[in-house]
Scaffold this motif. Structure first.
Motif, PDB file in Angstrom:
ATOM      1  N   UNK A  78       0.830  -1.196   0.000  1.00 53.60           N
ATOM      2  CA  UNK A  78       0.000   0.000   0.000  1.00 53.60           C
ATOM      3  C   UNK A  78       0.870   1.254   0.000  1.00 53.60           C
ATOM      4  N   UNK A  79       1.892   1.268   0.864  1.00 58.42           N
ATOM      5  CA  UNK A  79       2.759   2.442   0.967  1.00 58.42           C
ATOM      6  C   UNK A  79       3.584   2.651  -0.296  1.00 58.42           C
ATOM      7  N   UNK A  80       3.934   1.563  -0.956  1.00 52.68           N
ATOM      8  CA  UNK A  80       4.790   1.666  -2.138  1.00 52.68           C
ATOM      9  C   UNK A  80       4.006   1.940  -3.416  1.00 52.68           C
ATOM     10  N   UNK A 127      -4.153  -2.573  -4.353  1.00 49.06           N
ATOM     11  CA  UNK A 127      -4.316  -3.743  -3.495  1.00 49.06           C
ATOM     12  C   UNK A 127      -5.667  -4.408  -3.749  1.00 49.06           C
ATOM     13  N   UNK A 128      -5.689  -5.711  -3.555  1.00 49.73           N
ATOM     14  CA  UNK A 128      -6.946  -6.447  -3.677  1.00 49.73           C
ATOM     15  C   UNK A 128      -7.800  -6.189  -2.442  1.00 49.73           C
ATOM     16  N   UNK A 148      -6.454  -5.168   1.355  1.00 50.94           N
ATOM     17  CA  UNK A 148      -6.915  -3.986   2.088  1.00 50.94           C
ATOM     18  C   UNK A 148      -7.471  -4.380   3.454  1.00 50.94           C
ATOM     19  N   UNK A 149      -8.215  -5.480   3.488  1.00 51.49           N
ATOM     20  CA  UNK A 149      -8.760  -5.963   4.757  1.00 51.49           C
ATOM     21  C   UNK A 149      -7.640  -6.399   5.685  1.00 51.49           C
ATOM     22  N   UNK A 150      -6.607  -6.996   5.120  1.00 55.29           N
ATOM     23  CA  UNK A 150      -5.470  -7.445   5.926  1.00 55.29           C
ATOM     24  C   UNK A 150      -4.743  -6.269   6.579  1.00 55.29           C
TER      25      UNK A 150
END
Length: 229
Positions: A21-23, A29-30, A34-36
């Motif tokens: 996400x940060x990169x 993201x799937x 995202x939930x993870x």
């Protein structure tokens, strides 16, 4: 058993959702990734990504499992504590509230415009909600008001409550909206009777009832489109 299996460290660094996400940004993201990011840890048998995939794959509902989730349902998944269940409930509620932002000054030009505004908020309700969209002379939304919760009939949805909101907010016209928890959008006999009653009241008061939209699960019914109003 590997005691690190439930931590984010059990996932290769380049595949860890937070790092991705940060990169690369959240849009890359799937849903399970995202939930993870939100859940952060899994359980002793599966890492957080596998746990997220399992939650989303339950009954093949995907994100509906978040939108329609309850504390009890979330806690039925191994690895979901009270705190994590609360996080998921907060995520569900925030997503619904975000979907309703910036509705004022939206121009309603067709039944589908009204349905789009209300769909994501109302399609997941477990009870019937009756709301009205208040419009100005140019069909811009002035406000959306909740009138009642419960089975839709003339004793619960009274013209007094409907049109007092319209008068207070100086609405030129209104659109009636309610949902069917079953997911179907076809009107019942009670829906038709109530619509006719409110339409007649609107004519007397000079506040036009433009449409009645019934929200189902991803589908909608428009009285205007069907020539019933």
């Amino acid at each position: 058993m590997d005691n690190n299996n439930y931590t984010i460290k059990s996932i290769p660094a380049e595949d860890r959702p937070q790092e991705k996400l940060l990169k690369y940004g959240a849009n890359n993201l799937s849903n399970s990734e995202l939930l993870a990011v939100i859940l952060r840890t899994g359980n002793k048998e599966e890492n957080v990504l596998k746990l997220s995939q399992r939650i989303l794959s339950e009954d093949n509902k995907g994100l509906k499992n978040i939108a329609e989730g309850t504390i009890q349902k979330f806690k039925s998944f191994k690895g979901i504590s009270n705190a994590k269940a609360a996080q998921l409930m907060a995520l569900s509620e925030l997503s619904k509230r975000i979907s309703t932002l910036k509705i004022e000054r939206i121009k309603i030009s067709s039944p589908s415009d009204a349905a789009v505004v209300m769909m994501e908020e109302m399609r997941y309700y477990k009870k019937e909600y009756f709301k009205i969209i208040l419009l100005d002379t140019k069909n811009n939304i002035k406000k959306i008001s909740e009138i009642s919760i419960g089975s839709l009939n003339s004793s619960i949805v009274h013209p007094r409550e409907v049109f007092s909101e319209a008068v207070i907010n100086s609405a030129s016209s209104i659109i009636l909206v309610h949902n069917h928890p079953s997911g179907e959008s076809e009107p019942s006999h009670e829906d038709i009777v109530l619509t006719n009653r409110l339409d007649e009241c609107g004519k007397i008061l000079g506040i036009k009832v433009l449409d009645h939209i019934i929200i189902g699960d991803g589908v909608f019914y428009s009285f205007k489109e069907e020539g019933l109003i």
